[in-house]
Design a protein around this motif. Structure first.
Motif, PDB file in Angstrom:
ATOM      1  N   ALA A 140       0.251  -9.827  -8.142  1.00  0.00           N
ATOM      2  CA  ALA A 140       0.357  -8.734  -9.104  1.00  0.00           C
ATOM      3  C   ALA A 140       0.377  -7.389  -8.394  1.00  0.00           C
ATOM      4  O   ALA A 140      -0.351  -7.162  -7.426  1.00  0.00           O
ATOM      5  N   ASP A 141       1.220  -6.512  -8.891  1.00  0.00           N
ATOM      6  CA  ASP A 141       1.258  -5.136  -8.415  1.00  0.00           C
ATOM      7  C   ASP A 141       0.001  -4.433  -8.934  1.00  0.00           C
ATOM      8  O   ASP A 141      -0.249  -4.419 -10.140  1.00  0.00           O
ATOM      9  N   PRO A 142      -0.811  -3.852  -8.041  1.00  0.00           N
ATOM     10  CA  PRO A 142      -2.059  -3.217  -8.485  1.00  0.00           C
ATOM     11  C   PRO A 142      -1.829  -2.097  -9.497  1.00  0.00           C
ATOM     12  O   PRO A 142      -2.657  -1.881 -10.388  1.00  0.00           O
ATOM     13  N   PHE A 143      -0.701  -1.391  -9.383  1.00  0.00           N
ATOM     14  CA  PHE A 143      -0.419  -0.319 -10.330  1.00  0.00           C
ATOM     15  C   PHE A 143      -0.116  -0.869 -11.722  1.00  0.00           C
ATOM     16  O   PHE A 143      -0.503  -0.290 -12.731  1.00  0.00           O
ATOM     17  N   THR A 144       0.556  -1.989 -11.765  1.00  0.00           N
ATOM     18  CA  THR A 144       0.849  -2.636 -13.046  1.00  0.00           C
ATOM     19  C   THR A 144      -0.439  -3.093 -13.708  1.00  0.00           C
ATOM     20  O   THR A 144      -0.646  -2.872 -14.905  1.00  0.00           O
ATOM     21  N   VAL A 145      -1.304  -3.722 -12.933  1.00  0.00           N
ATOM     22  CA  VAL A 145      -2.584  -4.185 -13.472  1.00  0.00           C
ATOM     23  C   VAL A 145      -3.392  -2.998 -13.969  1.00  0.00           C
ATOM     24  O   VAL A 145      -3.979  -3.045 -15.056  1.00  0.00           O
TER      25      VAL A 145
END
Length: 72
Positions: free
Chosen positions: A40-45
């Motif tokens: 998972a992209d940390p910014f998306t999360v």
């Protein structure tokens, strides 16, 4: 002919509340799925978690509007 019936404002709030609770739960599931994959992209999360908090605040406001204040 019968006039179209309108929903009670309180019932409209209850429907909105159910929709928001469902969206909150769906976001929770999406976040969990992204975190479990490990890709998972940390910014998306982070963005999804922020959306979840906004929903939580909107849920709290609606619950306060639906539940009458009872002075004990």
């Amino acid at each position: 002919m019968n006039a179209p019936s309108e929903m009670d404002p309180l019932e409209v709030k209850r429907v909105k509340l159910r929709v928001l609770v469902r969206e909150h739960r769906d976001l929770d599931d999406a976040i969990r799925a992204l975190e479990e994959t490990g890709t998972a992209d940390p910014f998306t999360v982070r963005r999804l978690k922020k959306q979840k908090l906004v929903l939580k605040d909107r849920i709290a406001v609606l619950e306060d509007e639906i539940t009458p204040d009872i002075i004990a």
